[in-house]
Design a protein around this motif. Structure first.
Motif, PDB file in Angstrom:
ATOM      1  N   GLU A  38       0.940  -1.202   0.006  1.00  0.00           N
ATOM      2  CA  GLU A  38      -0.074   0.087   0.163  1.00  0.00           C
ATOM      3  C   GLU A  38       0.733   1.436  -0.012  1.00  0.00           C
ATOM      4  O   GLU A  38       0.537   2.237  -0.307  1.00  0.00           O
ATOM      5  CB  GLU A  38      -0.960   0.104   1.196  1.00  0.00           C
ATOM      6  CG  GLU A  38      -0.340   0.001   2.457  1.00  0.00           C
ATOM      7  CD  GLU A  38      -0.223  -1.471   3.123  1.00  0.00           C
ATOM      8  OE1 GLU A  38      -0.096  -1.795   4.338  1.00  0.00           O
ATOM      9  OE2 GLU A  38       0.165  -2.500   2.071  1.00  0.00           O
ATOM     10  N   PRO A 257      -5.832  -3.299  -4.535  1.00  0.00           N
ATOM     11  CA  PRO A 257      -7.094  -2.447  -4.357  1.00  0.00           C
ATOM     12  C   PRO A 257      -8.126  -3.156  -3.156  1.00  0.00           C
ATOM     13  O   PRO A 257      -7.896  -4.275  -2.592  1.00  0.00           O
ATOM     14  CB  PRO A 257      -7.790  -2.617  -5.559  1.00  0.00           C
ATOM     15  CG  PRO A 257      -7.709  -3.972  -6.299  1.00  0.00           C
ATOM     16  CD  PRO A 257      -6.196  -4.214  -5.721  1.00  0.00           C
ATOM     17  N   GLY A 258      -8.952  -2.303  -2.776  1.00  0.00           N
ATOM     18  CA  GLY A 258      -9.965  -2.576  -1.466  1.00  0.00           C
ATOM     19  C   GLY A 258      -9.416  -3.132  -0.210  1.00  0.00           C
ATOM     20  O   GLY A 258      -8.475  -2.310   0.161  1.00  0.00           O
ATOM     21  N   TRP A 259      -9.702  -4.173   0.337  1.00  0.00           N
ATOM     22  CA  TRP A 259      -9.192  -4.490   1.695  1.00  0.00           C
ATOM     23  C   TRP A 259      -8.871  -5.801   1.582  1.00  0.00           C
ATOM     24  O   TRP A 259      -9.498  -6.766   0.992  1.00  0.00           O
ATOM     25  CB  TRP A 259     -10.348  -3.995   2.716  1.00  0.00           C
ATOM     26  CG  TRP A 259     -11.536  -4.768   2.686  1.00  0.00           C
ATOM     27  CD1 TRP A 259     -11.984  -6.101   3.125  1.00  0.00           C
ATOM     28  CD2 TRP A 259     -12.603  -4.492   1.762  1.00  0.00           C
ATOM     29  NE1 TRP A 259     -13.326  -6.376   2.918  1.00  0.00           N
ATOM     30  CE2 TRP A 259     -13.871  -5.440   2.018  1.00  0.00           C
ATOM     31  CE3 TRP A 259     -13.049  -3.441   0.997  1.00  0.00           C
ATOM     32  CZ2 TRP A 259     -14.926  -5.505   1.258  1.00  0.00           C
ATOM     33  CZ3 TRP A 259     -14.331  -3.332   0.434  1.00  0.00           C
ATOM     34  CH2 TRP A 259     -15.288  -4.287   0.564  1.00  0.00           C
ATOM     35  N   ARG A 267      -7.873  -9.862  -1.707  1.00  0.00           N
ATOM     36  CA  ARG A 267      -8.626  -8.693  -1.526  1.00  0.00           C
ATOM     37  C   ARG A 267     -10.054  -8.767  -1.854  1.00  0.00           C
ATOM     38  O   ARG A 267     -10.393  -9.671  -2.810  1.00  0.00           O
ATOM     39  CB  ARG A 267      -7.822  -7.875  -2.690  1.00  0.00           C
ATOM     40  CG  ARG A 267      -6.292  -7.605  -2.717  1.00  0.00           C
ATOM     41  CD  ARG A 267      -5.607  -7.280  -1.459  1.00  0.00           C
ATOM     42  NE  ARG A 267      -5.889  -5.658  -1.061  1.00  0.00           N
ATOM     43  CZ  ARG A 267      -5.578  -4.947  -0.142  1.00  0.00           C
ATOM     44  NH1 ARG A 267      -4.687  -5.630   0.502  1.00  0.00           N
ATOM     45  NH2 ARG A 267      -5.751  -3.760  -0.027  1.00  0.00           N
ATOM     46  N   LEU A 269     -13.455  -6.141  -2.570  1.00  0.00           N
ATOM     47  CA  LEU A 269     -14.144  -4.683  -3.143  1.00  0.00           C
ATOM     48  C   LEU A 269     -15.329  -4.746  -3.707  1.00  0.00           C
ATOM     49  O   LEU A 269     -15.859  -5.879  -4.037  1.00  0.00           O
ATOM     50  CB  LEU A 269     -13.018  -3.952  -3.820  1.00  0.00           C
ATOM     51  CG  LEU A 269     -12.835  -4.698  -5.506  1.00  0.00           C
ATOM     52  CD1 LEU A 269     -12.816  -3.555  -6.156  1.00  0.00           C
ATOM     53  CD2 LEU A 269     -11.841  -5.831  -5.382  1.00  0.00           C
ATOM     54  N   HIS A 270     -16.114  -3.749  -3.814  1.00  0.00           N
ATOM     55  CA  HIS A 270     -17.427  -3.756  -4.144  1.00  0.00           C
ATOM     56  C   HIS A 270     -17.598  -3.527  -5.861  1.00  0.00           C
ATOM     57  O   HIS A 270     -16.583  -2.960  -6.506  1.00  0.00           O
ATOM     58  CB  HIS A 270     -18.055  -2.508  -3.493  1.00  0.00           C
ATOM     59  CG  HIS A 270     -18.451  -2.687  -2.180  1.00  0.00           C
ATOM     60  ND1 HIS A 270     -19.232  -4.010  -1.590  1.00  0.00           N
ATOM     61  CD2 HIS A 270     -18.224  -2.264  -1.113  1.00  0.00           C
ATOM     62  CE1 HIS A 270     -19.327  -4.061  -0.340  1.00  0.00           C
ATOM     63  NE2 HIS A 270     -18.724  -2.877   0.015  1.00  0.00           N
ATOM     64  N   VAL A 274     -13.249   0.944 -10.725  1.00  0.00           N
ATOM     65  CA  VAL A 274     -12.034   0.870  -9.755  1.00  0.00           C
ATOM     66  C   VAL A 274     -10.918   1.365 -10.460  1.00  0.00           C
ATOM     67  O   VAL A 274     -10.510   0.902 -11.697  1.00  0.00           O
ATOM     68  CB  VAL A 274     -11.861  -0.517  -9.306  1.00  0.00           C
ATOM     69  CG1 VAL A 274     -10.592  -0.603  -8.263  1.00  0.00           C
ATOM     70  CG2 VAL A 274     -12.985  -1.025  -8.713  1.00  0.00           C
ATOM     71  N   VAL A 365      -8.466 -11.353  -6.170  1.00  0.00           N
ATOM     72  CA  VAL A 365      -9.347 -10.311  -5.833  1.00  0.00           C
ATOM     73  C   VAL A 365     -10.814 -10.911  -5.973  1.00  0.00           C
ATOM     74  O   VAL A 365     -11.158 -11.591  -6.906  1.00  0.00           O
ATOM     75  CB  VAL A 365      -9.424  -9.032  -6.714  1.00  0.00           C
ATOM     76  CG1 VAL A 365     -10.663  -8.140  -6.417  1.00  0.00           C
ATOM     77  CG2 VAL A 365      -8.194  -8.328  -6.442  1.00  0.00           C
ATOM     78  N   VAL A 367     -14.544  -9.739  -6.048  1.00  0.00           N
ATOM     79  CA  VAL A 367     -15.692  -8.504  -6.169  1.00  0.00           C
ATOM     80  C   VAL A 367     -17.057  -8.919  -5.746  1.00  0.00           C
ATOM     81  O   VAL A 367     -17.623  -9.922  -5.948  1.00  0.00           O
ATOM     82  CB  VAL A 367     -15.591  -8.116  -7.698  1.00  0.00           C
ATOM     83  CG1 VAL A 367     -16.661  -6.847  -7.596  1.00  0.00           C
ATOM     84  CG2 VAL A 367     -14.215  -7.675  -8.116  1.00  0.00           C
TER      85      VAL A 367
END
Length: 369
Positions: A38, A257-259, A267, A269-270, A274, A365, A367
């Motif tokens: 990060e 990205p995301g958390w 990861r 994310l929604h 992005v 990731v 989503v």
């Protein structure tokens, strides 16, 4: 440099198939830390986030009594204190450093050593004085071919007792951007980054950036010390000489990205638009292209690459790419190409020391709706 009797202790080896990280590697990993990915958000890496690799112990050096010797094949040997160096013309230069072993733990089979993943990197602003005028003042022999740099850190490596020392071709030592550095990001060098003085050779892997400098020796023959002759070589067979590690190969890293999940680092994310971001670099030529894949490398899209900074040709460059994320599991991949035409590989190019591994990064990731 002294041979010691250690039996198999400390000897180079390759992990057995399926062998997990051992306590010896874990002990190295607790001493040496990588840059959290990060932190790719920063143009200049804060010192506490910049990667650190220390071969032996961080030496205790008193700046008040410390001296640098310039000796060997020179007309007039020099002995300089820190204030002598600081009184000379100063240069501030933004330079990326990357450990030559970055990515080693991702090899299969794994060379057993510092188990870097992808975080052994950082970009700092280094302040110091150019080395070339000091060598010219000392009067380099016309027969000189290399310069050896020795640090105050002392230890045993693969059975050899030594001070950490690296040789560098004379032409590289005489480059105007090769610096003797006393400050990092505008503050005195921290102990772990080589205080009171270190070498910075832009474009070269981290092993060349000798810390805690005590001696610079001009040589009329190639340097044969351990860190050049035995370590930092790209070879597949145990008994071959291999090729020396020199300049940094191209690499792009994605800021995940995301958390994250705490243990797996996967990861989340929604869904929606992005902006994927990251950094790219090479020590062999300017980065000319960054590409991004969201399907594990099946298809690629060109990323937007920030303009090169003429004042910082060896710093990393920002890149970005818009992704319309839809629910499901995805694998994000980024790769860089530099001015030599080299592009990061999708498959590993194995060597037994785990050196210069610029295999692409893969970021799983999920989503969410």
């Amino acid at each position: 440099m002294t041979d010691t009797t250690l039996g198999s202790l400390g000897r180079a080896r390759i992990a057995e198939p399926g062998e997990g990280i051992g306590l010896d590697e874990l002990a190295l990993a607790t001493r040496n830390h990588g840059m959290p990915l990060e932190a790719l958000r920063y143009d200049v890496t804060p010192p506490g986030l910049h990667y650190v690799l220390t071969h032996y112990d961080i030496p205790a050096v008193d700046p008040a009594t410390w001296r640098l010797e310039i000796t060997g094949a020179v007309r007039t040997p020099l002995r300089l204190g820190l204030e002598d160096l600081r009184s000379r013309p100063a240069v501030a230069s933004r330079v990326l450093l990357e450990c030559a072993g970055n990515g080693r733990a991702r090899y299969e089979p794994r060379p057993v050593s510092q188990p870097w993943l992808l975080e052994a990197v950082g970009t700092a602003e280094w302040t110091g004085t150019p080395l070339a005028p000091l060598l010219e003042e000392a009067g380099v022999s016309p027969a000189a071919v290399e310069v050896a740099f020795t640090g105050a850190d002392h230890g045993v490596e693969r059975g050899v007792e030594q001070d950490y020392a690296r040789g560098l071709p004379l032409a590289e030592a005489l480059r105007p951007d090769t610096l003797l550095v006393w400050a990092m990001n505008g503050a005195p060098l921290p102990p772990q980054h080589g205080a009171p003085l270190r070498l910075v050779v832009p474009g070269w892997y981290g092993m060349q950036q000798v810390k805690w400098l005590t001696r610079i020796e001009v040589l009329e023959q190639p340097f044969t010390g351990f860190q050049n002759a035995a370590a930092y070589r790209i070879k597949v067979a145990r008994d071959e000489d291999g090729e020396p590690v020199t300049r940094i190969r191209p690499r792009a890293l994605l800021q995940p990205p995301g958390w994250p999940d705490f243990m797996t680092r996967e990861r989340f994310l929604h869904a929606g638009d992005v902006v994927l971001t990251g950094r790219a670099w090479s020590g062999r030529g300017p980065v000319t292209r960054v590409e991004v894949s969201t399907d594990g490398g099946a298809t690629w899209t060109g990323a937007s690459l920030a303009p090169a900074d003429p004042a910082a040709p060896f710093a990393w460059r920002a890149w970005s790419s818009l992704w319309t994320a839809t629910p499901g599991r995805w694998e994000l991949v980024a790769r860089a190409t530099d001015g030599t035409g080299e592009t990061q590989p999708l498959e590993q190019e194995w060597n037994r020391q785990g050196m210069a591994n610029n295999l692409v990064q893969r970021v799983p990731v999920t989503v969410l709706d």
